[in-house]
Design a protein around this motif. Structure first.
Motif, PDB file in Angstrom:
ATOM      1  N   GLU A   1      -2.636 -10.559  -7.992  1.00 47.51           N
ATOM      2  CA  GLU A   1      -3.213 -10.707  -6.656  1.00 47.51           C
ATOM      3  C   GLU A   1      -4.731 -10.642  -6.701  1.00 47.51           C
ATOM      4  O   GLU A   1      -5.424 -11.414  -6.040  1.00 47.51           O
ATOM      5  CB  GLU A   1      -2.699  -9.604  -5.729  1.00 47.51           C
ATOM      6  CG  GLU A   1      -1.295  -9.792  -5.202  1.00 47.51           C
ATOM      7  CD  GLU A   1      -0.944  -8.715  -4.192  1.00 47.51           C
ATOM      8  OE1 GLU A   1      -1.787  -8.423  -3.312  1.00 47.51           O
ATOM      9  OE2 GLU A   1       0.170  -8.160  -4.268  1.00 47.51           O
TER      10      GLU A   1
ATOM     11  N   ARG B   1       3.346  -2.747   3.557  1.00 47.62           N
ATOM     12  CA  ARG B   1       1.950  -2.795   3.977  1.00 47.62           C
ATOM     13  C   ARG B   1       1.818  -2.665   5.498  1.00 47.62           C
ATOM     14  O   ARG B   1       2.713  -3.045   6.243  1.00 47.62           O
ATOM     15  CB  ARG B   1       1.294  -4.083   3.474  1.00 47.62           C
ATOM     16  CG  ARG B   1       1.175  -4.079   1.960  1.00 47.62           C
ATOM     17  CD  ARG B   1       0.665  -5.362   1.358  1.00 47.62           C
ATOM     18  NE  ARG B   1       0.701  -5.252  -0.099  1.00 47.62           N
ATOM     19  CZ  ARG B   1       0.391  -6.233  -0.942  1.00 47.62           C
ATOM     20  NH1 ARG B   1       0.012  -7.410  -0.463  1.00 47.62           N
ATOM     21  NH2 ARG B   1       0.449  -6.031  -2.243  1.00 47.62           N
TER      22      ARG B   1
ATOM     23  N   GLU C   1       5.842   2.438  -4.454  1.00 47.67           N
ATOM     24  CA  GLU C   1       5.462   2.108  -3.080  1.00 47.67           C
ATOM     25  C   GLU C   1       3.948   1.958  -2.948  1.00 47.67           C
ATOM     26  O   GLU C   1       3.462   1.117  -2.198  1.00 47.67           O
ATOM     27  CB  GLU C   1       5.956   3.204  -2.132  1.00 47.67           C
ATOM     28  CG  GLU C   1       7.463   3.306  -2.084  1.00 47.67           C
ATOM     29  CD  GLU C   1       7.935   4.298  -1.044  1.00 47.67           C
ATOM     30  OE1 GLU C   1       9.018   4.080  -0.458  1.00 47.67           O
ATOM     31  OE2 GLU C   1       7.230   5.305  -0.802  1.00 47.67           O
TER      32      GLU C   1
ATOM     33  N   ASN D   1     -12.254  -8.352   1.800  1.00 44.75           N
ATOM     34  CA  ASN D   1     -11.039  -7.553   1.957  1.00 44.75           C
ATOM     35  C   ASN D   1     -11.287  -6.459   3.004  1.00 44.75           C
ATOM     36  O   ASN D   1     -11.457  -5.275   2.685  1.00 44.75           O
ATOM     37  CB  ASN D   1     -10.626  -6.943   0.618  1.00 44.75           C
ATOM     38  CG  ASN D   1      -9.211  -6.402   0.641  1.00 44.75           C
ATOM     39  OD1 ASN D   1      -8.658  -6.131   1.715  1.00 44.75           O
ATOM     40  ND2 ASN D   1      -8.612  -6.240  -0.528  1.00 44.75           N
TER      41      ASN D   1
ATOM     42  N   ARG E   1       3.204  -1.906  -2.092  1.00 48.35           N
ATOM     43  CA  ARG E   1       4.275  -2.899  -2.158  1.00 48.35           C
ATOM     44  C   ARG E   1       4.243  -3.762  -0.898  1.00 48.35           C
ATOM     45  O   ARG E   1       4.121  -3.232   0.217  1.00 48.35           O
ATOM     46  CB  ARG E   1       5.626  -2.196  -2.291  1.00 48.35           C
ATOM     47  CG  ARG E   1       6.708  -3.076  -2.914  1.00 48.35           C
ATOM     48  CD  ARG E   1       7.928  -2.255  -3.250  1.00 48.35           C
ATOM     49  NE  ARG E   1       8.669  -1.860  -2.051  1.00 48.35           N
ATOM     50  CZ  ARG E   1       9.450  -0.778  -1.978  1.00 48.35           C
ATOM     51  NH1 ARG E   1       9.577   0.025  -3.020  1.00 48.35           N
ATOM     52  NH2 ARG E   1      10.102  -0.503  -0.860  1.00 48.35           N
ATOM     53  N   PRO E   2       4.331  -5.071  -1.026  1.00 54.83           N
ATOM     54  CA  PRO E   2       4.129  -5.964   0.128  1.00 54.83           C
ATOM     55  C   PRO E   2       4.975  -5.649   1.355  1.00 54.83           C
ATOM     56  O   PRO E   2       4.480  -5.739   2.483  1.00 54.83           O
ATOM     57  CB  PRO E   2       4.462  -7.347  -0.445  1.00 54.83           C
ATOM     58  CG  PRO E   2       4.096  -7.239  -1.890  1.00 54.83           C
ATOM     59  CD  PRO E   2       4.475  -5.841  -2.288  1.00 54.83           C
ATOM     60  N   ASP E   3       6.225  -5.254   1.163  1.00 54.14           N
ATOM     61  CA  ASP E   3       7.074  -4.996   2.327  1.00 54.14           C
ATOM     62  C   ASP E   3       6.729  -3.707   3.057  1.00 54.14           C
ATOM     63  O   ASP E   3       7.246  -3.445   4.154  1.00 54.14           O
ATOM     64  CB  ASP E   3       8.552  -4.978   1.921  1.00 54.14           C
ATOM     65  CG  ASP E   3       8.865  -3.858   0.937  1.00 54.14           C
ATOM     66  OD1 ASP E   3       8.235  -3.831  -0.143  1.00 54.14           O
ATOM     67  OD2 ASP E   3       9.723  -3.015   1.240  1.00 54.14           O
TER      68      ASP E   3
ATOM     69  N   ALA F   1       1.711  -7.248 -10.663  1.00 56.23           N
ATOM     70  CA  ALA F   1       1.577  -7.845  -9.327  1.00 56.23           C
ATOM     71  C   ALA F   1       0.182  -7.612  -8.770  1.00 56.23           C
ATOM     72  O   ALA F   1      -0.439  -8.521  -8.192  1.00 56.23           O
ATOM     73  CB  ALA F   1       2.629  -7.268  -8.394  1.00 56.23           C
ATOM     74  N   MET F   2      -0.333  -6.388  -8.909  1.00 54.81           N
ATOM     75  CA  MET F   2      -1.671  -6.082  -8.421  1.00 54.81           C
ATOM     76  C   MET F   2      -2.714  -6.930  -9.119  1.00 54.81           C
ATOM     77  O   MET F   2      -3.577  -7.537  -8.478  1.00 54.81           O
ATOM     78  CB  MET F   2      -1.966  -4.593  -8.633  1.00 54.81           C
ATOM     79  CG  MET F   2      -3.378  -4.130  -8.231  1.00 54.81           C
ATOM     80  SD  MET F   2      -4.714  -4.583  -9.384  1.00 54.81           S
ATOM     81  CE  MET F   2      -4.089  -3.930 -10.926  1.00 54.81           C
TER      82      MET F   2
ATOM     83  N   TRP G   1      -2.825  -0.612  -4.869  1.00 53.23           N
ATOM     84  CA  TRP G   1      -1.782  -1.592  -4.496  1.00 53.23           C
ATOM     85  C   TRP G   1      -0.702  -0.910  -3.675  1.00 53.23           C
ATOM     86  O   TRP G   1      -0.320   0.226  -3.954  1.00 53.23           O
ATOM     87  CB  TRP G   1      -1.178  -2.170  -5.772  1.00 53.23           C
ATOM     88  CG  TRP G   1      -0.128  -3.229  -5.608  1.00 53.23           C
ATOM     89  CD1 TRP G   1      -0.318  -4.568  -5.443  1.00 53.23           C
ATOM     90  CD2 TRP G   1       1.300  -3.041  -5.655  1.00 53.23           C
ATOM     91  NE1 TRP G   1       0.893  -5.220  -5.381  1.00 53.23           N
ATOM     92  CE2 TRP G   1       1.908  -4.308  -5.505  1.00 53.23           C
ATOM     93  CE3 TRP G   1       2.112  -1.919  -5.811  1.00 53.23           C
ATOM     94  CZ2 TRP G   1       3.283  -4.497  -5.499  1.00 53.23           C
ATOM     95  CZ3 TRP G   1       3.494  -2.089  -5.802  1.00 53.23           C
ATOM     96  CH2 TRP G   1       4.062  -3.363  -5.651  1.00 53.23           C
TER      97      TRP G   1
END
Length: 281
Positions: free
Chosen positions: A162, A226, A201, A258, A222-224, A158-159, A220
């Motif tokens: 992205e 952030r 996480e 970023n 986890r999106p939920d 995932a990282m 990284w």
């Protein structure tokens, strides 16, 4: 093998001179230093070559030429000489990365001969950390173990996706990428915070290291999760673990756009020391 401009492929006998060249700027050159030490400049282990430019019989500049093209100890004149040598040999790298003025000079000399790049990032802050951390490190961040790989691998994919814009699994790359994740875990270079169910996480890895410096990659959250401060406390934990257990200076480079990541690193105690550029095909 040699060419005009005093360029030839380096071999094992050139390793001391190459490492001495890396030591002139050991933090910026940590990737090349690491590759030299771990491969002995043997093309079989490099998956490519290291080229050297000689002046009056001495190694004056070099570049790592494998999946990543990375200049070492170069001036803009040096990288233009290497670019002309590269034009005769054809494109081997999928990424150019290094100090922005040097990559720009190499790119200019290519003059489009290697085709259109998929992405060009010309102003990436290069940051260094010497500690101690300015914020409290997260005590929940720990070394990943081999038992964690099944949970860690999807987070790494995932990282990467992205960051790079393409999954590392494209084109049958999953096995090779998983092997790289396992390698970093086995070296003690993977750090993560796991929840009670074993899910990642926060994570980060050391990409390369020398006796002088280490470079962190793959940060990284986890999106939920952030926006909750996990990255700041997590990076404080990683930076302290790396500087006390792997190398005295911790470095990284980050995309200039970023702003969130840059703010995190600054809070932890990273200081901008230059600008990198990355060109990807």
């Amino acid at each position: 093998m040699s060419s005009g401009g005093g360029v030839r492929v380096l071999g094992r006998d050139d390793l001391p001179a190459f490492l001495a060249l890396c030591a002139d700027d050991p933090v910026v050159n940590v990737f090349a230093d690491h590759r030299g030490r771990t491969t002995g400049l043997d093309p079989r282990w490099l998956g490519g070559e290291v080229w050297g430019r000689f002046v009056d019989g001495s190694l004056a500049a070099a570049c790592h030429v494998a999946a990543n093209f990375v200049p070492v100890g170069c001036t803009e004149e040096d990288v233009r000489v290497f670019a002309r040598y590269a034009l005769r040999r054809g494109r081997r790298a999928s990424t150019l990365v290094g100090p922005s003025p040097l990559i720009a000079a190499f790119w200019d000399e290519l003059d489009g001969a290697w085709g259109r790049a998929r992405e060009e990032r010309w102003s990436q802050p290069h940051m260094e950390y010497v500690g101690p951390a300015r914020v409290a490190p997260d005590p929940g961040v720990r070394h990943s173990g081999l038992d964690d790989v099944d949970a860690l691998y999807p987070a790494c994919v995932a990282m990467y996706t992205e960051e790079v814009g393409v999954s590392p699994e494209v084109g049958g790359g999953a096995e090779l990428y998983r092997a790289r994740v396992v390698q970093l875990v086995a070296r003690g270079w993977s750090f993560a915070r796991y929840d009670e169910e074993g899910r990642v996480e926060f994570k980060a890895e050391v990409a390369c290291a020398s006796p002088y410096a280490a470079q962190v990659q793959g940060v990284w959250v986890r999106p939920d999760l952030r926006g909750r401060g996990l990255a700041t406390a997590g990076m404080a934990a990683v930076a302290e673990a790396v500087r006390t257990g792997i190398a005295p200076v911790v470095s990284l480079y980050v995309n200039d756009w970023n702003a969130g990541a840059r703010a995190v690193y600054e809070k932890v105690g990273f200081v901008e020391t230059g600008r990198f550029a990355t060109v990807m095909w």
